[in-house]
Structures are given as structure tokens and as C-alpha cells.
Design a protein around this motif. Sequence first.
Motif, short mmCIF file in Angstrom:
data_model
loop_
_atom_site.label_atom_id
_atom_site.label_comp_id
_atom_site.label_asym_id
_atom_site.label_seq_id
_atom_site.Cartn_x
_atom_site.Cartn_y
_atom_site.Cartn_z
N ILE A 194 0.83 -1.20 0.00
CA ILE A 194 0.00 0.00 0.00
C ILE A 194 0.87 1.26 0.00
CG2 ILE A 194 -1.65 1.35 1.36
CD1 ILE A 194 -2.94 -1.26 2.22
N ALA A 195 1.94 1.23 0.78
CA ALA A 195 2.83 2.39 0.84
C ALA A 195 3.40 2.72 -0.53
CB ALA A 195 3.95 2.13 1.84
N LEU A 196 3.85 1.70 -1.26
CA LEU A 196 4.45 1.94 -2.56
C LEU A 196 3.42 2.33 -3.61
CD1 LEU A 196 7.06 -0.97 -2.77
CD2 LEU A 196 7.40 1.39 -2.00
N ALA A 197 2.19 1.87 -3.44
CA ALA A 197 1.16 2.17 -4.43
C ALA A 197 0.57 3.56 -4.26
CB ALA A 197 0.05 1.12 -4.35
N LEU A 198 0.50 4.08 -3.02
CA LEU A 198 -0.27 5.30 -2.77
C LEU A 198 0.54 6.50 -2.30
CD1 LEU A 198 -3.40 3.77 -0.97
CD2 LEU A 198 -3.18 4.44 -3.36
N CYS A 199 1.74 6.28 -1.79
CA CYS A 199 2.46 7.39 -1.16
C CYS A 199 3.38 8.12 -2.14
CB CYS A 199 3.29 6.87 0.02
SG CYS A 199 2.26 6.30 1.38
N ASP A 200 3.56 9.41 -1.87
CA ASP A 200 4.45 10.23 -2.68
C ASP A 200 5.91 9.93 -2.36
OD1 ASP A 200 2.40 12.04 -3.99
OD2 ASP A 200 1.96 12.41 -1.88
N SER A 201 6.18 9.61 -1.10
CA SER A 201 7.54 9.30 -0.69
C SER A 201 7.52 8.29 0.44
CB SER A 201 8.29 10.57 -0.26
OG SER A 201 7.71 11.14 0.90
N VAL A 202 8.68 7.74 0.71
CA VAL A 202 8.83 6.75 1.77
C VAL A 202 10.00 7.15 2.66
CG1 VAL A 202 9.43 4.35 2.30
CG2 VAL A 202 7.89 4.86 0.39
N ALA A 203 9.77 7.14 3.97
CA ALA A 203 10.83 7.34 4.95
C ALA A 203 11.10 5.99 5.58
CB ALA A 203 10.40 8.36 6.01
N LEU A 204 12.31 5.49 5.42
CA LEU A 204 12.65 4.14 5.83
C LEU A 204 13.69 4.18 6.94
CD1 LEU A 204 12.37 1.07 5.25
CD2 LEU A 204 14.18 1.35 3.55
#
Length: 257
Positions: free
Chosen positions: A200-210
Motif C-alpha cells: 500500500i505504501a508503494l502504491a499510494l504514497c508520494d515518498s517513503v521514509a525508511l
Amino acid sequence: MIRIEHLTLGYGGRILLDGVSAAIPAGTLTALLGRNGTGKSTLLRALAGLGERRGGRVLLDGRDLDRIAPPQLAATVAFVTTERVRIANLRCRDVVALGRAPYTNWIGRMQAEDAAVVARALAAVGMEGYAGRTMDTMSDGECQRVMIARALAQQTPIILLDEPTSFLDLPNRYELCTLLRRLARDEGKCILFSTHELDIALALCDSVALIDPPYLHHLPTEEMVRSGHIERLFGSAVVGFDPVSGTIKLEKQFDKP
């Protein structure tokens, strides 16, 4: 906008994040990922002014967190925790009205404008028809929408959410994150939420903080996919990703608690 500069967080003798820096702009939805126990909740609490920092500083909407008075902080950042509200006889509109606390008069009396804000917040999350229902008669997904409506009623430029999809089934998880994306883009808010839902994070988010202790990697979603960090940390290779449709394919599912 959220900006962190040389931030260090930890507990006991353990350092979770060591001198990390990142900037999350307004109008974007960002997923906070990391393995269990790596500090996702600790970071969110620090950004909300609820946790101690060992170094560095946090700027919220251009202002140093340490110099924001509590009333101003309540009008700058809203924090939705993992707690489930199940108080009998507490109506949805009353829960959402708590978000108006920074703006009501000294006795906390709601004015007509406050009531209108509450109504708009409920409508924004599709819960206007539930205003008179009590929280103990509603599902987890419905209650979570009400808590997001409360955050909207605060009218803050920044919203933080800790595991908002916990205990929800897959369709409701996707629907909730779609709602968050719409709110970020339509309302121009900076929304950061922790999650274990990699797809879901990869499909919907503009960016990712890991979180990769003691580092924090923050990249646009497509760059994060190409970086190899996800495969290295979780053993989930992204073998296909269409940023237009949001369709992804993983070699194996994301590790869950």
C-alpha cells in the motif's frame, strides 16, 4: 512541512537514529517504514513534541519545535495514535469537536464556526451520517475515520498517524490510505504515517521514509523502489512497479509483527 536536522533518538543505551536529516513537504503523503522496534513510534512522538530527543532539532511549518508554545503546537500538528476510542455514549461529533480545543474560548464553548468545521471534517472522511452515533457501536475502520476527522478539525498543516491501518482488513486498509492521499493533495497537508503495509505504501504514497538504524532514508517512492533498501532490509524484491496505476509486484510479502 516537516524538517528534521541532525536528529538523534534512542532509549536506554540504544541509539535508534543518529544525526539524521530529512524534509517532508506540504501536500504529500509519506509512509514511515521500518522493522519492528526500530523507532517508528518514537520518531512520530518526537515530531509531535511528545518524546525526548538526544540531539538535533525539528522544524514544523518552518518553526523550531522547541520554541512553539503548546497552544500553537496544537494548531500546527495533529497526532492520531493507535488507541481505539470505545467510550460508551460518546458521539462521533463530540470526539471530532475535541479537535477544536485550540480555538474555542476559555471555557471551551463551541461557536457556530467550530460546529461548521466539525461538520466539514466528518464529511471529508465520509462519516457525516454517523455524527450522532456513539463510538462503542462502530467498527474499527469507522472509528479510525472519526479520529482522522478529529485531526482535520484541528486544522493543522501537519498530521501524524501511528499505524492507522492496524486491525483493519485489506480493503479498509487501502481505502483509508487512499483517503489520506486525497486529504494530503486536496487540503495541502503534510501527512506522515507509520505502516507495515509495504504494498500500500508503494502504491499510494508520494515518498517513503525508511528507518534503517541508525539511518533514515527518505526518498520519492519510485527512487526508494530503485534504491534497493527495501530488498536489503525486508527481503522483498520489487519486481514490477507501475507508478501510474500504482500496481506493484513483490517477490514475497512484507514482514509483519
